[in-house]
Motif scaffolding. Structure first.
Motif, short mmCIF file in Angstrom:
data_model
loop_
_atom_site.label_atom_id
_atom_site.label_comp_id
_atom_site.label_asym_id
_atom_site.label_seq_id
_atom_site.Cartn_x
_atom_site.Cartn_y
_atom_site.Cartn_z
N HIS A 1 147.24 177.51 -13.83
CA HIS A 1 148.27 176.64 -13.26
C HIS A 1 147.85 175.18 -13.39
N ALA B 1 154.63 176.86 -16.16
CA ALA B 1 155.49 176.56 -15.02
C ALA B 1 156.42 177.73 -14.72
N ARG B 2 156.99 178.33 -15.75
CA ARG B 2 157.91 179.45 -15.54
C ARG B 2 157.18 180.71 -15.11
N ARG B 3 155.99 180.90 -15.65
CA ARG B 3 155.17 182.05 -15.22
C ARG B 3 154.81 181.93 -13.75
N GLU B 4 154.49 180.72 -13.31
CA GLU B 4 154.11 180.48 -11.92
C GLU B 4 155.31 180.24 -11.00
N GLN B 5 156.51 180.22 -11.58
CA GLN B 5 157.74 179.94 -10.83
C GLN B 5 157.64 178.61 -10.07
N ASP B 6 157.11 177.63 -10.77
CA ASP B 6 156.91 176.29 -10.21
C ASP B 6 158.02 175.38 -10.70
N ALA B 7 159.09 175.24 -9.90
CA ALA B 7 160.25 174.44 -10.31
C ALA B 7 159.90 172.97 -10.46
N GLU C 1 158.14 172.52 -13.74
CA GLU C 1 159.09 172.70 -14.84
C GLU C 1 159.96 171.46 -14.99
N LEU D 1 167.57 171.35 -12.14
CA LEU D 1 166.43 171.74 -11.31
C LEU D 1 166.13 170.74 -10.20
N GLN E 1 166.30 171.83 -6.47
CA GLN E 1 165.29 172.84 -6.16
C GLN E 1 163.88 172.26 -6.18
#
Length: 251
Positions: A91, A125-131, A134, A164, A167
């Motif tokens: 991350h 970013a998408r793997r970690e769901q970090d908006a 991203e 985004l 969010q």
């Protein structure tokens, strides 16, 4: 705080003060004095790297500083050093690569390297769901696309970033992406779209209170009004910017 320390050897407290000072300088000083912020952050980073405090070293290195075409102020080297401290594809790597892409593209003129960094940062970013990461990375992608005159790419990435924004809750990224989109709309002759994003960018910049971005947004609004022949409004935006920084060359 530094004066109160009376120039002792570097320690955790001194590094913390320097980190705070560097962030304050980046937000409050005009762009032509950004080297002061870089110097403060470098001193803080050196301490954290030396004592093995990797999370703090990464925080210092990923702090978003303004970039200048062809002017190397030491940010690329700082981020490259931080990348050597973290686990591959972690991350932390994603956060660092997001900033590294922007610096590579603008300061170093390395478009291909920047695109590679953007792709890796977005994947993390998408793997970690970090908006937030991203959106920030997409914002850098928009800046890079605009700098290299890739207008279709810029429009696509900007639309994703704006979607985004609620969010992510990142005022800095929102200010930037709406500013870039304003320029995109001006260039493509979309007056209504340019006005909409210029107004939204100014609202975000006023809430952010970062001098660098406030000046950029005021200049964008001034440019829009000037190109439309609205001299009174253009002068008002110009005067607002000069009240903040009298030597700002664009205004």
């Amino acid at each position: 705080a530094l004066d109160a320390k009376e120039d002792p050897p570097m320690d955790a407290e001194m590094a913390s003060i320097l980190y705070g000072l560097g962030r304050s300088q980046a937000a409050a000083l005009p762009m032509y004095e950004i080297d002061k912020a870089v110097a403060s952050l470098n001193r803080a980073f050196d301490y954290y790297a030396d004592v093995g405090d990797v999370p703090q070293a990464v925080s210092v290195a990923e702090y978003p500083l303004p970039t200048f075409a062809g002017q190397r102020i030491g940010v690329a080297e700082l981020i490259a050093r931080a990348l050597e401290l973290v686990q591959p594809e972690s991350h932390e790597v994603g956060r660092l690569l997001s900033e590294y892409a922007r610096v590579l593209a603008i300061e170093e003129g390395n478009y291909e390297g920047a695109q590679s960094a953007i792709s890796r940062a977005l994947a993390i970013a998408r793997r970690e769901q970090d908006a937030t990461l991203e959106m920030r990375t997409l914002t850098h992608a928009v800046y890079i696309a605009s700098w290299y005159l890739r207008w279709p790419e810029m429009q696509s990435e900007a639309s994703k970033a704006i979607e985004l924004s609620e969010q992510a809750g990142d005022l800095s990224a929102e200010t930037q992406v709406r500013s870039y989109f304003t320029a995109n709309r001006i260039i493509l002759g979309d007056s209504e779209g340019a006005h909409y994003h210029a107004k939204a960018a100014l609202e975000a910049a006023e809430r952010l209170r970062d001098r660098t971005w406030l000046l950029f947004v005021l200049w964008s609004n001034e440019s829009l009004r000037r190109l439309q022949g609205d001299w009174k409004a253009a002068r008002e935006f110009s005067d607002r910017g000069l009240a903040v920084a009298l030597r700002e060359p664009r205004l």
